[in-house]
Design a protein around this motif. Sequence first.
Motif, PDB file in Angstrom:
ATOM      1  N   GLY A  86       0.859  -1.167   0.000  1.00 34.04           N
ATOM      2  CA  GLY A  86       0.000   0.000   0.000  1.00 34.04           C
ATOM      3  C   GLY A  86       0.900   1.222   0.000  1.00 34.04           C
ATOM      4  O   GLY A  86       1.997   1.208  -0.535  1.00 34.04           O
ATOM      5  N   GLY A  87       0.442   2.255   0.645  1.00 34.77           N
ATOM      6  CA  GLY A  87       1.263   3.465   0.723  1.00 34.77           C
ATOM      7  C   GLY A  87       0.584   4.643   0.065  1.00 34.77           C
ATOM      8  O   GLY A  87      -0.608   4.602  -0.254  1.00 34.77           O
ATOM      9  N   SER A  88       1.351   5.685  -0.145  1.00 35.91           N
ATOM     10  CA  SER A  88       0.795   6.922  -0.687  1.00 35.91           C
ATOM     11  C   SER A  88       1.758   7.607  -1.638  1.00 35.91           C
ATOM     12  O   SER A  88       2.980   7.522  -1.474  1.00 35.91           O
ATOM     13  N   ASN A  89       1.174   8.275  -2.608  1.00 33.21           N
ATOM     14  CA  ASN A  89       1.893   9.180  -3.497  1.00 33.21           C
ATOM     15  C   ASN A  89       1.548  10.611  -3.102  1.00 33.21           C
ATOM     16  O   ASN A  89       0.757  10.838  -2.184  1.00 33.21           O
ATOM     17  N   LEU A  90       2.121  11.561  -3.800  1.00 34.43           N
ATOM     18  CA  LEU A  90       1.779  12.968  -3.609  1.00 34.43           C
ATOM     19  C   LEU A  90       1.301  13.546  -4.935  1.00 34.43           C
ATOM     20  O   LEU A  90       1.892  13.280  -5.986  1.00 34.43           O
ATOM     21  N   SER A  91       0.240  14.341  -4.876  1.00 34.66           N
ATOM     22  CA  SER A  91      -0.318  14.989  -6.062  1.00 34.66           C
ATOM     23  C   SER A  91      -0.414  16.494  -5.830  1.00 34.66           C
ATOM     24  O   SER A  91      -0.489  16.955  -4.687  1.00 34.66           O
ATOM     25  N   VAL A  92      -0.450  17.227  -6.938  1.00 38.99           N
ATOM     26  CA  VAL A  92      -0.655  18.670  -6.904  1.00 38.99           C
ATOM     27  C   VAL A  92      -1.999  18.967  -7.567  1.00 38.99           C
ATOM     28  O   VAL A  92      -2.288  18.461  -8.663  1.00 38.99           O
ATOM     29  N   SER A  93      -2.818  19.751  -6.909  1.00 44.16           N
ATOM     30  CA  SER A  93      -4.126  20.102  -7.456  1.00 44.16           C
ATOM     31  C   SER A  93      -3.983  20.899  -8.745  1.00 44.16           C
ATOM     32  O   SER A  93      -3.153  21.814  -8.838  1.00 44.16           O
ATOM     33  N   ARG A  94      -4.801  20.561  -9.735  1.00 43.40           N
ATOM     34  CA  ARG A  94      -4.820  21.325 -10.980  1.00 43.40           C
ATOM     35  C   ARG A  94      -5.245  22.767 -10.740  1.00 43.40           C
ATOM     36  O   ARG A  94      -4.949  23.661 -11.534  1.00 43.40           O
ATOM     37  N   TYR A  95      -5.914  23.016  -9.633  1.00 48.16           N
ATOM     38  CA  TYR A  95      -6.471  24.342  -9.369  1.00 48.16           C
ATOM     39  C   TYR A  95      -5.619  25.162  -8.398  1.00 48.16           C
ATOM     40  O   TYR A  95      -6.035  26.218  -7.941  1.00 48.16           O
TER      41      TYR A  95
END
Length: 444
Positions: free
Chosen positions: A312-321
């Motif tokens: 499992g685990g997590s990534n990091l994302s940046v909001s398009r907005y």
Amino acid sequence: MLLCAAFLGSCSSDDSQQKEVLQLWIMPNSPDPTADMQHVLRNFELENPGIEVQVTVLDWSVAWTKITTAASTRSGPDVIQMPTTWAAAVTAMEALMPMDSLIAVSGGDSAFASVSMKFARPVGVQQATSVPWFLDVRPLYYRRDALAEAGVNPAKVRNWDEFRIALEKIRKANLVIEDQHIDPIGYPGKHDWNVIHNLAPWIWGAGGDFLDSTGTESLLATKESINGILFYLSLVRDGFNSRKNLSKNTNQVSMDFDEGRLAFWFDVTNKTLYLDSPRFLGGSSKNVTARNYSAMLPPVAPEGKMPYYFAGGSNLSVSRYTKHKRAAMALVRYLVARPDVQLEIARVMGFMPALLSTYEYPFFKDDGKRDVFQQMVLHLRSYPAVPYWGEIETEILLRRFGNIFDLITSSPEKVWPEKDIIAEIRAADKEVNRFIHRQREASR
């Protein structure tokens, strides 16, 4: 000034200038998630004095709703912790920035654990929408003192058959240590959020799977998948895991291990934080389990199949907005692409780094427990990165396996409802296929 220019193009050294404020949403990844995250971010803010990062911790019970609501309303944070199994669904909402250029300057796909990169680019998506951050792997914890007293050599617990032999020895030994009776193993059942994660290694180990490689057909009713499920459940049938545990959740059974009532227990790597920390920090470092625990590789199928461990685990994302694209990208790069930062995250959160170069540190190589965790990283597997997986897991499989646990707990002690269990698995298989068909029809 040079650092600020490198990250953001330009900035002022005037302390009176208003800082650029980034909103970061994370989950409770550690004992004190806000303080621990602020500790990790301290150097980022020192290196970039024009940026302030405000951390918001989302409880797991509301995180999905808050993230999807933010995506649909074009609001929310600048940077988001993206649990891997949610990445495809949020990506389909078209609310995330492309991350390919950041991955490229961070060493490319091969710099990160491949199992996490699968979710960075979900099935059918050309651009990456997240970057791997950390891994959730689940070793087998055990009590050294309990195994020694029962005559079990942990080095010889390598496959399912040897695991059963070890469990039987512990049961027959009828162990009592420090006035506490010790059962061979425990795992939770119906009222737990980890049910599918707990089953996955046994299904994969038997050669089965949840869905096919394209994510368009259920494989739950295959002979291999059924065999893996039945082996896992046989630990209850044969009395190694108490039926009472099937009415508990992870926290409750984990506490049983901590308090000395279990010899074996599967858990995430950050379990070490709690076992090694003093009670005033929320840990249990002086109790009998904390003084006597070790970790080992989970047993694999005896037929010589490739070992597969749940990831499992997590990534990091940046909001398009986001209104702070450059600063947000700089923050993500700091958290995912620097081995020193990934190491500090592993220290304070207890999870495993997604950046592979981090494993060169002695922190991993010179510790017996972490060396086991590192070995698991080489053989990780997870669910298909399709947008509808989250609903399959939470709306169908948790309910269906809850029905299976009900079948077991409602049966007389000496009656094992295997035919009914198999019927429920097949019913789950059909329901998943119907659900996938509806999802694919709706997307055309």
